[in-house]
Motif scaffolding. Structure first.
Motif, PDB file in Angstrom:
ATOM      1  N   TRP A 244      44.576  40.652  35.680  1.00 27.19           N
ATOM      2  CA  TRP A 244      44.831  39.376  36.345  1.00 27.19           C
ATOM      3  C   TRP A 244      44.417  39.387  37.816  1.00 27.19           C
ATOM      4  CZ3 TRP A 244      50.472  38.023  34.309  1.00 27.19           C
ATOM      5  CH2 TRP A 244      50.377  37.705  32.950  1.00 27.19           C
ATOM      6  N   GLU A 245      44.807  40.456  38.507  1.00 31.63           N
ATOM      7  CA  GLU A 245      44.511  40.511  39.952  1.00 31.63           C
ATOM      8  C   GLU A 245      43.017  40.464  40.207  1.00 31.63           C
ATOM      9  OE1 GLU A 245      47.625  43.495  41.523  1.00 31.63           O
ATOM     10  OE2 GLU A 245      46.140  43.248  43.144  1.00 31.63           O
ATOM     11  N   ALA A 246      42.270  41.245  39.434  1.00 34.85           N
ATOM     12  CA  ALA A 246      40.810  41.306  39.642  1.00 34.85           C
ATOM     13  C   ALA A 246      40.160  39.952  39.335  1.00 34.85           C
ATOM     14  CB  ALA A 246      40.209  42.401  38.762  1.00 34.85           C
ATOM     15  N   ILE A 247      40.641  39.279  38.289  1.00 35.69           N
ATOM     16  CA  ILE A 247      40.080  37.974  37.934  1.00 35.69           C
ATOM     17  C   ILE A 247      40.307  36.969  39.059  1.00 35.69           C
ATOM     18  CG2 ILE A 247      40.264  36.001  36.343  1.00 35.69           C
ATOM     19  CD1 ILE A 247      41.211  38.026  34.168  1.00 35.69           C
ATOM     20  N   VAL A 255      39.273  29.928  37.891  1.00 35.27           N
ATOM     21  CA  VAL A 255      39.866  30.423  36.655  1.00 35.27           C
ATOM     22  C   VAL A 255      41.370  30.214  36.741  1.00 35.27           C
ATOM     23  CG1 VAL A 255      40.448  32.523  35.394  1.00 35.27           C
ATOM     24  CG2 VAL A 255      38.076  32.073  36.032  1.00 35.27           C
ATOM     25  N   GLU A 256      41.956  29.675  35.690  1.00 39.60           N
ATOM     26  CA  GLU A 256      43.384  29.389  35.704  1.00 39.60           C
ATOM     27  C   GLU A 256      44.084  30.274  34.681  1.00 39.60           C
ATOM     28  OE1 GLU A 256      44.052  25.268  34.862  1.00 39.60           O
ATOM     29  OE2 GLU A 256      46.206  25.546  34.564  1.00 39.60           O
ATOM     30  N   LEU A 257      45.166  30.920  35.110  1.00 43.56           N
ATOM     31  CA  LEU A 257      45.987  31.726  34.202  1.00 43.56           C
ATOM     32  C   LEU A 257      47.308  31.004  34.022  1.00 43.56           C
ATOM     33  CD1 LEU A 257      45.396  35.156  35.966  1.00 43.56           C
ATOM     34  CD2 LEU A 257      44.477  34.508  33.734  1.00 43.56           C
ATOM     35  N   PHE A 284      35.688  40.954  31.925  1.00 40.84           N
ATOM     36  CA  PHE A 284      36.906  41.726  32.218  1.00 40.84           C
ATOM     37  C   PHE A 284      37.476  42.425  30.984  1.00 40.84           C
ATOM     38  CE2 PHE A 284      36.482  38.718  35.675  1.00 40.84           C
ATOM     39  CZ  PHE A 284      36.777  39.495  36.791  1.00 40.84           C
ATOM     40  N   SER A 285      36.676  42.498  29.934  1.00 43.42           N
ATOM     41  CA  SER A 285      37.109  43.168  28.694  1.00 43.42           C
ATOM     42  C   SER A 285      38.486  42.690  28.238  1.00 43.42           C
ATOM     43  CB  SER A 285      37.153  44.689  28.881  1.00 43.42           C
ATOM     44  OG  SER A 285      35.913  45.160  29.313  1.00 43.42           O
TER      45      SER A 285
END
Lengths: 309, 309
Positions: A244-247, A255-257, A284-285
């Motif tokens: 999450w942090e890297a994204i 990009v929305e989480l 991000f695999s």
């Protein structure tokens, strides 16, 4: 690549008059007035309630509202679809040769029929008066996404949502006489689809792929509308959250989480003009919920075989 | 015949210490203190969280808390079960010969083992360190009702609830590391069972057969408890509601109709000292949801055959 769609549903009661023809015609008048109001929002799709032309009729008159496609009701709604360049879901009692179905007609932006879905599970009383069931639940492609239908009583039978999910439906339209309640959230959550219901009077909902009710109609707001983003994928927190942090560091609000905490699930949306959710997944695999559960089941099978169980 | 049971679940964190044995022993101290508090309510069953003896341990130490049944943890909880004449659900890492399971042990009022359920779907990481999966989800009979288990990650796999429902479970106990959220309501609603979860710290729930959360633990109330009535049947409104008036006129509050409005479902409870829900069903020719859906499917099959589809 953000794939936005404005989804609108109409809660409405039926027409008036002494004959099936009059009831249907006046119900269409009402539907057209609602469509004209809904059009202010520039919707991509407008959903009407189950067999709206027969709403409030007794069983015999309801059955007598049956009409073919093309036919008068389809014709008037197709004209509105062309006029507003939007999709309209037109649910009617439908005659086709000697058979009568409870159907939802998906009308495209040019007024053409994109597809017809017949209610898979008519109620016992509908079957008793001669409604023919649909064989399966098809999924139709539009320019904004993949759409399937569950019609009213269908909501009780999992074969419907399983057909729709395996067919790749992203949005399930639910024209219905009853509201469904928790079950609309269950199907949305279980299969990570949007859900848009249209019911008589009130209680229509738009539900997101985590099972959250985004909009709900009531007497003050019979027409509900929401812009949704169909470029999404649902994921399990377990083996994805490390990314999450890297994204976010790389893509920020492109990009929305959307995280659903006690359920340990989240939905990833791409608002990026060039990258799709699939691109982000690859970069991000990440692993979708479906893939993760499939892998877990595979490992389980191996463990059972290893233990000779 | 009312079949009441007091269901209690405990939210708690683990023990302390440098070794697996110490962690397990101090966790049991904590569990016993919680059981002693919970006993004020005279519970029929107390549920503890998933592998509570290994809570907060890293993966290796968690695995090292494995112990057989009978074994020290079972022994201490069996003593409490006898003392309070209640059932206790004791979830531990369990060793059996060369295999290690993530299990829930159902301890009876006399301290005997009524049954053991092994987690059917260990996570990928549990499988990787050598946890053996359970083959199926059994249902156990007690003097107040039929009990099954879903353990944590199990909640994502429908084969678990399908095993439990077909085995006749009335109460599903859910010892877990995560809370489950909407999914606990979904399983309760879909299969008309009570659901009682026990999780670390907070967020345990007791859910009724309509999917309503009756109780939810939080930091101020880590132990939750509810008297439920297991003499119930779930029904669909469609072809039963015509009888509601006659039932109430005859039996008043000895029969309870719990109606879930937008879902068109209700649960019938018998509080009557002599008549069971089955008696009421027979007297008023009611039909359970399961029977109604089966009949609807049968009529549908006939209609499809009649239409040669």
């Amino acid at each position: 690549m953000a794939r936005y769609a404005r989804v609108t549903t109409v809660s409405m009661s039926g027409g008036s008059g002494d004959t099936a023809e009059e009831r249907a015609r006046t119900a269409v008048d009402r539907a057209v007035a609602n469509i004209d109001r809904a059009a202010d929002d520039d919707p991509d799709i407008i959903v009407l309630p189950e067999t709206f032309t027969g709403l409030g009729c007794d069983s015999d008159m309801w059955f007598a509202t049956a009409e073919p496609v093309p036919g008068p009701t389809y014709g008037r709604l197709a004209e509105r679809a062309r006029h507003y360049h939007c999709h309209i879901v037109c649910p009617i009692v439908r005659q086709d040769g000697g058979r009568t179905y409870n159907s939802a007609i998906l009308i495209g932006r040019d007024g053409e029929v994109i597809g017809i879905c017949d209610k898979m599970h008519p109620t016992v009383s509908e079957l008793a008066i001669g409604v023919t069931p649909g064989v399966s639940a098809p999924v139709f492609e539009t320019d904004f996404g993949s759409i399937g239908f569950a019609i009213c009583f269908d909501l009780n039978f999992r074969d419907v949502i399983e057909d729709l999910a395996s067919g790749g439906a992203e949005l399930v339209c639910f024209p219905s006489m009853y509201r469904g309640g928790l079950q609309t959230r269950i199907w949305a959550f279980d299969h990570a689809v949007y859900f848009a219901s249209a019911t008589p009077d009130e209680g229509s909902v738009i539900v997101d792929p985590l099972g959250n009710v985004l909009e709900q109609s009531d007497r003050y707001e019979p027409i509900i509308s929401r812009r949704v983003n169909l470029d999404f994928a649902d994921m399990h927190i377990d083996e994805n959250h490390q990314q999450w942090e890297a994204i976010k560091a790389k893509y920020g609000d492109a990009v929305e989480l959307d995280i659903l905490s006690p359920e340990a699930r989240f939905v990833l949306y791409s608002h990026h003009p060039e990258l799709s959710v699939e691109d982000i997944i690859a970069e991000f695999s990440l692993e979708t919920t479906q893939e993760y559960f499939a892998r877990s089941s595979l490992r389980r099978e191996e463990a059972l075989r290893g233990a000779s169980l």
